[in-house]
Design a protein around this motif. Structure first.
Motif: not given
Length: 159
Positions: A19-20, A22-23, A27, A46
């Motif tokens: 998740e980190q 992906r974020q 960006e 993803h």
């Protein structure tokens, strides 16, 4: 900065912090919309999280752009086709695999994923033929490579 952020995102994904990763990649993709490498890594991030639908536009940008290594381009074709298959978009998956095979003819993994899409598209005989061809060409066929290759082309042959 882009290179450092991209390396950090890949490291996060490899360390299981999907998740980190992906974020950070979302960006990066926003800041570098034409960067094929960033798009490919964003798609992969993803997919790792089971967010296949969200991976699609990233795969499209990755394959439309330039700058991917051959290994990453092959990975993008394989990942994108597989993602489309999982989403039930079988015709698009097959088209993606066919495009990939034009650039990477004979790639066993690409052909194996294509076989799954062929099966899902109701073309099971072609799927089995494809898988038999992959096995016959691999080092796993043992002394049966010729027989497996023969039956790949004569699947319905019986006595």
């Amino acid at each position: 900065m882009r290179n450092e952020d991209l390396a950090r995102a890949v490291r996060l994904r490899e360390e299981g912090q999907g998740e980190q990763a992906r974020q950070l990649l979302v960006e990066l993709a926003r800041r570098h919309p034409d960067d094929a490498e960033v798009a490919y890594q964003a798609a992969w991030a993803h997919d790792v999280l089971g967010l296949e639908a969200e991976a699609v536009p990233h795969y499209e940008r990755a394959l439309a752009g330039e700058g991917l290594s051959d290994a990453d381009r092959l990975g993008a074709f394989t990942g994108f086709g597989s993602t489309l298959r999982v989403l039930g978009r079988h015709a698009e998956a097959l088209e993606t695999f066919e495009r990939g095979l034009k650039e990477f003819p004979g790639d066993g993994a690409l052909r194996t994923f294509m076989a799954m899409a062929l099966h899902n598209a109701g073309r099971s005989a072609e799927a089995v033929t494809t898988l038999l061809q992959v096995v016959a060409e691999s080092d796993r066929a043992g002394g049966y490579a010729r027989a497996i290759a023969y039956y790949a082309e004569h699947l319905d042959e019986t006595v």
